[in-house]
Design a protein around this motif. Structure first.
Motif, PDB file in Angstrom:
ATOM      1  N   TRP A   1       0.843  -1.191   0.000  1.00  0.00           N
ATOM      2  CA  TRP A   1       0.000   0.000   0.000  1.00  0.00           C
ATOM      3  C   TRP A   1       0.884   1.249   0.000  1.00  0.00           C
ATOM      4  O   TRP A   1       1.874   1.300   0.737  1.00  0.00           O
ATOM      5  N   ILE A   2       0.516   2.232  -0.788  1.00  0.00           N
ATOM      6  CA  ILE A   2       1.232   3.509  -0.852  1.00  0.00           C
ATOM      7  C   ILE A   2       0.297   4.582  -0.298  1.00  0.00           C
ATOM      8  O   ILE A   2      -0.891   4.624  -0.654  1.00  0.00           O
ATOM      9  N   PHE A   3       0.820   5.440   0.562  1.00  0.00           N
ATOM     10  CA  PHE A   3       0.034   6.545   1.111  1.00  0.00           C
ATOM     11  C   PHE A   3       0.214   7.734   0.170  1.00  0.00           C
ATOM     12  O   PHE A   3       1.337   8.106  -0.169  1.00  0.00           O
ATOM     13  N   VAL A   4      -0.896   8.292  -0.299  1.00  0.00           N
ATOM     14  CA  VAL A   4      -0.845   9.398  -1.257  1.00  0.00           C
ATOM     15  C   VAL A   4      -1.641  10.589  -0.755  1.00  0.00           C
ATOM     16  O   VAL A   4      -2.576  10.448   0.031  1.00  0.00           O
ATOM     17  N   ASP A   5      -1.254  11.749  -1.244  1.00  0.00           N
ATOM     18  CA  ASP A   5      -1.997  12.977  -0.996  1.00  0.00           C
ATOM     19  C   ASP A   5      -3.381  12.805  -1.609  1.00  0.00           C
ATOM     20  O   ASP A   5      -3.515  12.448  -2.781  1.00  0.00           O
ATOM     21  N   ALA A   6      -4.417  13.041  -0.831  1.00  0.00           N
ATOM     22  CA  ALA A   6      -5.790  12.778  -1.265  1.00  0.00           C
ATOM     23  C   ALA A   6      -6.258  13.700  -2.398  1.00  0.00           C
ATOM     24  O   ALA A   6      -7.194  13.361  -3.112  1.00  0.00           O
ATOM     25  N   LYS A   7      -5.615  14.835  -2.565  1.00  0.00           N
ATOM     26  CA  LYS A   7      -6.025  15.768  -3.626  1.00  0.00           C
ATOM     27  C   LYS A   7      -5.196  15.612  -4.890  1.00  0.00           C
ATOM     28  O   LYS A   7      -5.717  15.672  -5.994  1.00  0.00           O
ATOM     29  N   ARG A   8      -3.896  15.405  -4.732  1.00  0.00           N
ATOM     30  CA  ARG A   8      -3.010  15.329  -5.903  1.00  0.00           C
ATOM     31  C   ARG A   8      -2.688  13.896  -6.313  1.00  0.00           C
ATOM     32  O   ARG A   8      -2.112  13.680  -7.365  1.00  0.00           O
ATOM     33  N   PHE A   9      -2.990  12.939  -5.464  1.00  0.00           N
ATOM     34  CA  PHE A   9      -2.680  11.525  -5.702  1.00  0.00           C
ATOM     35  C   PHE A   9      -1.194  11.301  -5.990  1.00  0.00           C
ATOM     36  O   PHE A   9      -0.827  10.467  -6.804  1.00  0.00           O
ATOM     37  N   ARG A  10      -0.366  12.043  -5.277  1.00  0.00           N
ATOM     38  CA  ARG A  10       1.080  11.887  -5.308  1.00  0.00           C
ATOM     39  C   ARG A  10       1.500  11.280  -3.983  1.00  0.00           C
ATOM     40  O   ARG A  10       0.910  11.585  -2.939  1.00  0.00           O
TER      41      ARG A  10
END
Length: 151
Positions: free
Chosen positions: A113-122
């Motif tokens: 699992w990768i944690f990403v910024d919820a708005k930019r999906f980075r």
């Protein structure tokens, strides 16, 4: 980093999970793994909503499932899941699906699992408070059985 405690719950295989071969279909195991990850995270205080409020969300990079024995309708199963490791932006989660009566391992798997910024999906750094919630549990068992049937 050290692994989390094990989150465990039981459920009964519903008829809807059975495929054309007469046993649980492959996609259903993946759905169960995602459900287990979601339930474990919520039990540790990090529901999907709370992660979003912290600015991030989890996305799967890779799933791996090894099938050992088939599961059938009305069979009582036990799901076990834990974080094997948690790093800067990713976590490796493992799963075991067992027959609840015999303890036979039916399937095992893992997801990166990768944690990403919820708005930019980075990708973004996993907040320290999320990491702490999982690793401070040590080797405890968390029984999440709610007497419900899974997909």
């Amino acid at each position: 980093m050290a692994k989390s405690g094990v989150y465990t719950y039981t459920f009964t295989v519903p008829e809807a999970a059975i495929d054309f071969n007469g046993h649980v279909g492959n996609v259903t195991y993946l759905e169960w793994m995602v459900e287990a990850a979601t339930r474990h995270s919520a039990a540790m205080g990090w529901s999907m909503q709370r992660c979003l409020e912290a600015g991030g969300t989890w996305v799967a990079k890779k799933h791996c499932i090894e099938y050992r024995r088939p599961a059938f309708a009305h069979q009582r199963l036990r799901m076990r899941t834990w974080l094997e490791s948690i790093e800067k932006i990713k976590a490796l989660r493992r799963y075991e699906i067992l027959d609840d009566e015999s303890d036979a391992l039916l399937a095992g798997g893992e997801t990166e699992w990768i944690f990403v910024d919820a708005k930019r999906f980075r990708p973004m750094r996993i907040p320290d408070r999320i990491v702490a919630s999982f690793v401070q549990g040590g080797g405890e068992e968390h029984d999440g059985d709610e007497g419900r049937q899974s997909k």
